[in-house]
Design a protein around this motif. Structure first.
Motif, mmCIF file in Angstrom:
data_model
loop_
_atom_site.group_PDB
_atom_site.id
_atom_site.type_symbol
_atom_site.label_atom_id
_atom_site.label_comp_id
_atom_site.label_asym_id
_atom_site.label_seq_id
_atom_site.Cartn_x
_atom_site.Cartn_y
_atom_site.Cartn_z
ATOM 1 N N LEU A 151 2.527 -2.825 5.288
ATOM 2 C CA LEU A 151 1.894 -3.961 4.621
ATOM 3 C C LEU A 151 0.889 -4.651 5.540
ATOM 4 O O LEU A 151 -0.190 -5.064 5.098
ATOM 5 C CB LEU A 151 2.957 -4.945 4.130
ATOM 6 C CG LEU A 151 3.820 -4.435 2.972
ATOM 7 C CD1 LEU A 151 5.009 -5.355 2.739
ATOM 8 C CD2 LEU A 151 2.995 -4.279 1.704
ATOM 9 N N ASP A 152 1.215 -4.747 6.835
ATOM 10 C CA ASP A 152 0.274 -5.323 7.800
ATOM 11 C C ASP A 152 -0.998 -4.489 7.892
ATOM 12 O O ASP A 152 -2.105 -5.021 7.915
ATOM 13 C CB ASP A 152 0.914 -5.441 9.181
ATOM 14 C CG ASP A 152 1.984 -6.515 9.265
ATOM 15 O OD1 ASP A 152 2.046 -7.385 8.356
ATOM 16 O OD2 ASP A 152 2.784 -6.483 10.231
ATOM 17 N N VAL A 153 -0.835 -3.169 7.972
ATOM 18 C CA VAL A 153 -1.995 -2.269 8.063
ATOM 19 C C VAL A 153 -2.850 -2.380 6.808
ATOM 20 O O VAL A 153 -4.076 -2.486 6.876
ATOM 21 C CB VAL A 153 -1.556 -0.806 8.303
ATOM 22 C CG1 VAL A 153 -2.716 0.160 8.148
ATOM 23 C CG2 VAL A 153 -0.910 -0.657 9.676
ATOM 24 N N PRO A 182 11.015 7.202 -10.763
ATOM 25 C CA PRO A 182 11.818 6.360 -11.662
ATOM 26 C C PRO A 182 11.914 4.895 -11.232
ATOM 27 O O PRO A 182 11.896 3.998 -12.083
ATOM 28 C CB PRO A 182 13.200 7.018 -11.660
ATOM 29 C CG PRO A 182 13.134 8.192 -10.764
ATOM 30 C CD PRO A 182 11.760 8.310 -10.213
ATOM 31 N N ASP A 183 11.989 4.638 -9.934
ATOM 32 C CA ASP A 183 12.053 3.248 -9.468
ATOM 33 C C ASP A 183 10.737 2.525 -9.742
ATOM 34 O O ASP A 183 10.732 1.357 -10.146
ATOM 35 C CB ASP A 183 12.386 3.184 -7.978
ATOM 36 C CG ASP A 183 13.803 3.650 -7.677
ATOM 37 O OD1 ASP A 183 14.665 3.586 -8.579
ATOM 38 O OD2 ASP A 183 14.050 4.084 -6.529
ATOM 39 N N LEU A 184 9.634 3.217 -9.527
ATOM 40 C CA LEU A 184 8.322 2.635 -9.808
ATOM 41 C C LEU A 184 8.192 2.335 -11.300
ATOM 42 O O LEU A 184 7.758 1.241 -11.689
ATOM 43 C CB LEU A 184 7.203 3.574 -9.355
ATOM 44 C CG LEU A 184 5.774 3.125 -9.696
ATOM 45 C CD1 LEU A 184 5.424 1.831 -8.982
ATOM 46 C CD2 LEU A 184 4.779 4.229 -9.344
ATOM 47 N N LEU A 185 8.561 3.283 -12.137
ATOM 48 C CA LEU A 185 8.456 3.097 -13.588
ATOM 49 C C LEU A 185 9.309 1.913 -14.054
ATOM 50 O O LEU A 185 8.865 1.110 -14.876
ATOM 51 C CB LEU A 185 8.854 4.374 -14.316
ATOM 52 C CG LEU A 185 7.907 5.560 -14.116
ATOM 53 C CD1 LEU A 185 8.493 6.827 -14.714
ATOM 54 C CD2 LEU A 185 6.536 5.261 -14.701
ATOM 55 N N ALA A 229 -1.424 -7.086 0.126
ATOM 56 C CA ALA A 229 -1.276 -5.648 0.393
ATOM 57 C C ALA A 229 -0.558 -4.965 -0.768
ATOM 58 O O ALA A 229 -0.961 -3.877 -1.200
ATOM 59 C CB ALA A 229 -0.525 -5.429 1.702
ATOM 60 N N HIS A 230 0.487 -5.576 -1.274
ATOM 61 C CA HIS A 230 1.155 -5.019 -2.454
ATOM 62 C C HIS A 230 0.151 -4.898 -3.595
ATOM 63 O O HIS A 230 0.073 -3.872 -4.271
ATOM 64 C CB HIS A 230 2.308 -5.921 -2.917
ATOM 65 C CG HIS A 230 3.518 -5.875 -2.052
ATOM 66 N ND1 HIS A 230 3.759 -6.815 -1.076
ATOM 67 C CD2 HIS A 230 4.568 -5.023 -2.026
ATOM 68 C CE1 HIS A 230 4.914 -6.547 -0.499
ATOM 69 N NE2 HIS A 230 5.422 -5.459 -1.043
ATOM 70 N N THR A 286 4.247 4.492 -2.817
ATOM 71 C CA THR A 286 5.018 4.294 -4.050
ATOM 72 C C THR A 286 6.101 3.247 -3.830
ATOM 73 O O THR A 286 6.337 2.387 -4.699
ATOM 74 C CB THR A 286 5.618 5.630 -4.532
ATOM 75 O OG1 THR A 286 4.541 6.555 -4.761
ATOM 76 C CG2 THR A 286 6.424 5.461 -5.807
ATOM 77 N N ALA A 287 6.755 3.270 -2.673
ATOM 78 C CA ALA A 287 7.772 2.261 -2.357
ATOM 79 C C ALA A 287 7.150 0.866 -2.273
ATOM 80 O O ALA A 287 7.742 -0.116 -2.734
ATOM 81 C CB ALA A 287 8.474 2.611 -1.047
ATOM 82 N N ILE A 288 5.957 0.769 -1.718
ATOM 83 C CA ILE A 288 5.258 -0.520 -1.631
ATOM 84 C C ILE A 288 4.913 -1.022 -3.027
ATOM 85 O O ILE A 288 5.124 -2.194 -3.352
ATOM 86 C CB ILE A 288 4.002 -0.400 -0.739
ATOM 87 C CG1 ILE A 288 4.430 -0.242 0.718
ATOM 88 C CG2 ILE A 288 3.076 -1.604 -0.928
ATOM 89 C CD1 ILE A 288 3.305 0.141 1.660
#
Length: 192
Positions: A21-23, A112-115, A96-97, A60-62
């Motif tokens: 997130l910093d980057v 599935p978590d993203l959806l 950043a998100h 994807t996790a972000i």
């Protein structure tokens, strides 16, 4: 029993996410490298892959985390305008998100978590439109409201409206924009 990454590093997954997130905030998502993030976290270059598999998994996790945060930010807003304000607030608090969430080419679209996280955020956005009376097409009204909030947030984050705002609070400025656009009564009825 503690996992090996927890034993050796603490919470490696969270450390890599925070570094990413910093980057992204400083240089954009194109600057991300798992090898660089591993170096920043002080672990082997392969360690982040245990949590994210690859760069796309990390992004994807972000995005998943971002949609979850957005859903929380929008929850229980009293009306559509305040959902827009909360959307803008989310974007400025989590730039950043915000950058990653709306670049589907960077993400695993079938995760599935993203959806699930996207569905929660979408439901919160739609809930704001559901309360608006005299809207013949709620889907189009929702896209219009989202476009206004997302467009303003994007212009704000890219500093394209700094001069026009003249130092005013972004949330108050957004409220005045929506008031300007939606205070007029349409010829066929009321907005509210």
């Amino acid at each position: 029993m503690t996992s090996r990454s927890t034993y050796h590093h603490g919470d490696l997954r969270q450390a890599v996410l925070a570094a990413a997130l910093d980057v992204i905030a400083a240089e954009g998502p194109g600057a991300l490298s798992l090898r660089d993030l591993a170096r920043r976290a002080g672990v082997s270059h392969a360690a982040p892959a245990h949590h994210f598999k690859d760069r796309t998994g990390l992004l994807t996790a972000i995005a998943t985390e971002g949609y979850g945060l957005l859903a929380e930010a929008l929850a229980d807003a009293p009306e559509l305008r305040e959902r827009g304000v909360r959307y803008v607030r989310f974007a400025t608090a989590h730039p950043a998100h915000f950058q990653v969430m709306f670049q589907p080419e960077l993400l695993r679209a079938d995760d599935p978590d993203l959806l699930a996280a996207k569905d929660r955020a979408s439901a919160e956005l739609r809930a704001g439109v559901a309360d608006v009376k005299h809207v013949p097409d709620a889907r189009t009204a929702g896209i219009a409201a989202w476009s206004l909030a997302h467009g303003f947030a994007t212009l704000l984050l890219t500093h394209n409206v700094d001069a026009a705002m003249g130092g005013r609070d972004p949330e108050e400025y957004f409220r005045s924009l929506t008031g300007l656009l939606f205070s007029a009564q349409p010829a066929t009825g009321e907005w509210e």
